[in-house]
Design an enzyme around this catalytic site. Structure first.
Site, PDB file in Angstrom:
ATOM      1  N   PRO A   1       1.458  -1.060  -0.370  1.00 39.80           N
ATOM      2  CA  PRO A   1       0.125   0.141  -0.186  1.00 39.80           C
ATOM      3  C   PRO A   1       1.396   1.125  -0.157  1.00 39.80           C
ATOM      4  CG  PRO A   1      -0.823  -1.403   1.861  1.00 39.80           C
ATOM      5  CD  PRO A   1       0.547  -2.237   1.205  1.00 39.80           C
TER       6      PRO A   1
ATOM      7  N   GLU B   1       2.777  -7.194   8.644  1.00 39.92           N
ATOM      8  CA  GLU B   1       3.092  -5.645   8.212  1.00 39.92           C
ATOM      9  C   GLU B   1       3.626  -4.851   7.497  1.00 39.92           C
ATOM     10  OE1 GLU B   1       1.518  -3.206  11.020  1.00 39.92           O
ATOM     11  OE2 GLU B   1       0.453  -4.996  10.613  1.00 39.92           O
TER      12      GLU B   1
ATOM     13  N   ARG C   1      -3.064  -8.428 -20.732  1.00 40.56           N
ATOM     14  CA  ARG C   1      -3.800  -7.814 -21.853  1.00 40.56           C
ATOM     15  C   ARG C   1      -3.687  -6.487 -23.384  1.00 40.56           C
ATOM     16  NH1 ARG C   1      -7.949  -5.153 -21.998  1.00 40.56           N
ATOM     17  NH2 ARG C   1      -9.811  -5.705 -22.169  1.00 40.56           N
TER      18      ARG C   1
ATOM     19  N   ASP D   1      -9.730   0.517 -24.818  1.00 38.68           N
ATOM     20  CA  ASP D   1     -10.049   0.140 -24.030  1.00 38.68           C
ATOM     21  C   ASP D   1     -10.221   2.202 -22.818  1.00 38.68           C
ATOM     22  OD1 ASP D   1     -10.490  -2.225 -23.646  1.00 38.68           O
ATOM     23  OD2 ASP D   1      -8.613  -2.401 -22.596  1.00 38.68           O
TER      24      ASP D   1
HETATM   25 CL1  6GU Z   1      -0.282  -3.494  -3.395  1.00 38.82          CL
HETATM   26  N1  6GU Z   1      -1.074  -4.239  -0.695  1.00 38.82           N
HETATM   27  C1  6GU Z   1      -1.801  -4.731   0.295  1.00 38.82           C
HETATM   28  N2  6GU Z   1      -1.347  -5.402   1.376  1.00 38.82           N
HETATM   29  N3  6GU Z   1      -3.069  -3.575   0.196  1.00 38.82           N
HETATM   30  C2  6GU Z   1      -2.746  -2.829  -0.364  1.00 38.82           C
HETATM   31  C3  6GU Z   1      -2.185  -2.691  -1.783  1.00 38.82           C
HETATM   32  C4  6GU Z   1      -1.455  -3.518  -1.713  1.00 38.82           C
HETATM   33  N4  6GU Z   1      -3.131  -2.264  -2.683  1.00 38.82           N
HETATM   34  C5  6GU Z   1      -3.821  -1.343  -1.651  1.00 38.82           C
HETATM   35  N5  6GU Z   1      -3.962  -1.722  -0.328  1.00 38.82           N
END
Ligand code: 6GU
Length: 248
Positions: A103, A130, A168, A183
Site C-alpha cells: 500500500p 506488517e 491484456r 479500452d
Molecule cells: Cl499492493 N497490498 C496491500 N496489502 N494492500 C493494498 C495494496 C497492496 N494495494 C492497495 N492496498
C-alpha cells in the site's frame, strides 16, 4: 473493433514469478479462461513460489519475526526473501524487474501497465503481515506498486491485478474479436465507455436508443462519443482535468 494479428512467438513474451506465502490463492486464477489460453498459446508463463521453501528455519519454516523497536504484528525477514529472489532470478537468463506489492507503492494506472508488458520478465513479491524488513527494499530496489487507497490483507490480490492488466497488452492474448485498443484509459484515452445494448430491442418497457438500430454509422459514432464524454463529466471529472502523465 481494431483487430490484432496473432504473432508466432519464439518463446513466452512475458514471464511472471510470483513470490507468496499463500501459493494456493493463485490456482483458480491461473486456470481461468483468458489466462489459461495465453499460457497454452505460449505467450505467458507464470511460476508461483512459496516463500516458506526458502526459510532458514529448517524446523518450522518460519519467515517472519517481530519488529525491532516494538509495535504490533510481524515482518517478513530479509533472509528468506533474498534467498528466494536470487534463486528465482537464476531460473531464467532474461533480466527481471522486481515489483513489490505494497500500500506504500505508486498507485497502479494504465500507463504503468503498458510499460510493464514489454519488459519480458516480472518478479512479483506479495507482502503479508506488517510488510517486509526494509532491507528487502534497499537490496532489491523494487518497483513498489499499490492498487488503490485501501488496505488488503496481503499483496496476492494486487499481484493478480498486475498480471491480469498486463497480459491484456500482449499481442495475441485477446482474441481477434476483442481488443485493448479502445479500452477506457488505454493509449491516452481518458474517457469512460459508452453504454451498450444487445437483444431484445425492448425489455420491460425499456427500449434500445433508436440511433443504435438506425444503421447510420456516423450518427452512432457521434452518439457514443457524446455518451462517453457525458459519463466522464458526471462520474470522473478528474480524468478530463488531469494532464496525461509522462508515461502516457
Ligand atoms: Cl499492493 N497490498 C496491500 N496489502 N494492500 C493494498 C495494496 C497492496 N494495494 C492497495 N492496498
Amino acid at each position: 473493433m481494431h483487430s490484432q494479428s496473432t504473432p508466432v512467438p519464439f518463446g513466452p513474451t512475458l514471464r511472471f514469478d510470483i513470490v507468496t506465502l499463500f501459493p494456493e490463492i493463485f490456482s483458480g486464477y491461473l486456470t481461468q479462461s483468458l489466462l489459461a489460453k495465453a499460457i497454452e498459446k505460449g505467450l505467458v508463463e507464470i511460476h508461483v513460489h512459496n516463500l516458506r521453501d526458502w526459510s532458514v528455519d529448517l524446523k518450522h519454516h518460519k519467515v517472519d519475526d517481530r519488529p525491532y523497536g516494538g509495535g504490533p504484528g510481524m515482518l517478513i525477514c530479509v533472509e528468506p526473501v533474498m534467498r528466494c529472489v536470487e534463486a528465482v532470478v537464476a531460473m531464467d537468463p532474461r533480466p527481471a524487474t522486481v515489483i513489490l506489492l505494497t500500500p506504500q507503492g505508486e498507485r497502479l494506472g494504465q500507463p504503468r501497465v503498458e510499460q510493464l508488458a514489454p519488459l519480458g520478465r516480472l518478479i512479483l513479491l506479495c507482502g503479508r503481515y506488517e510488510g517486509f524488513d526494509h532491507r528487502v527494499i534497499e537490496l532489491l530496489n523494487p518497483l513498489e506498486l499499490s492498487i488503490g487507497d485501501f488496505v488488503l490483507n496481503g499483496g496476492e490480490v494486487a499481484a493478480m491485478v498486475v498480471v491480469d492488466s498486463t497480459i491484456r497488452m500482449i499481442p495475441g492474448v485477446l482474441g481477434d474479436e476483442q481488443s485493448s485498443w479502445d479500452d477506457s484509459f488505454s493509449r491516452g484515452n481518458r474517457l469512460l465507455e459508452f453504454p451498450q445494448y444487445t437483444r431484445p430491442v425492448e425489455f420491460r418497457g425499456l427500449k434500445v436508443p433508436e440511433v443504435l438500430t438506425s444503421g447510420d454509422h456516423g450518427r452512432i459514432a457521434q452518439w457514443r462519443a457524446e455518451q462517453s464524454e457525458m459519463r466522464t463529466r458526471e462520474r470522473r471529472k478528474d480524468l478530463l482535468e488531469s494532464k496525461p502523465s509522462a508515461a502516457d
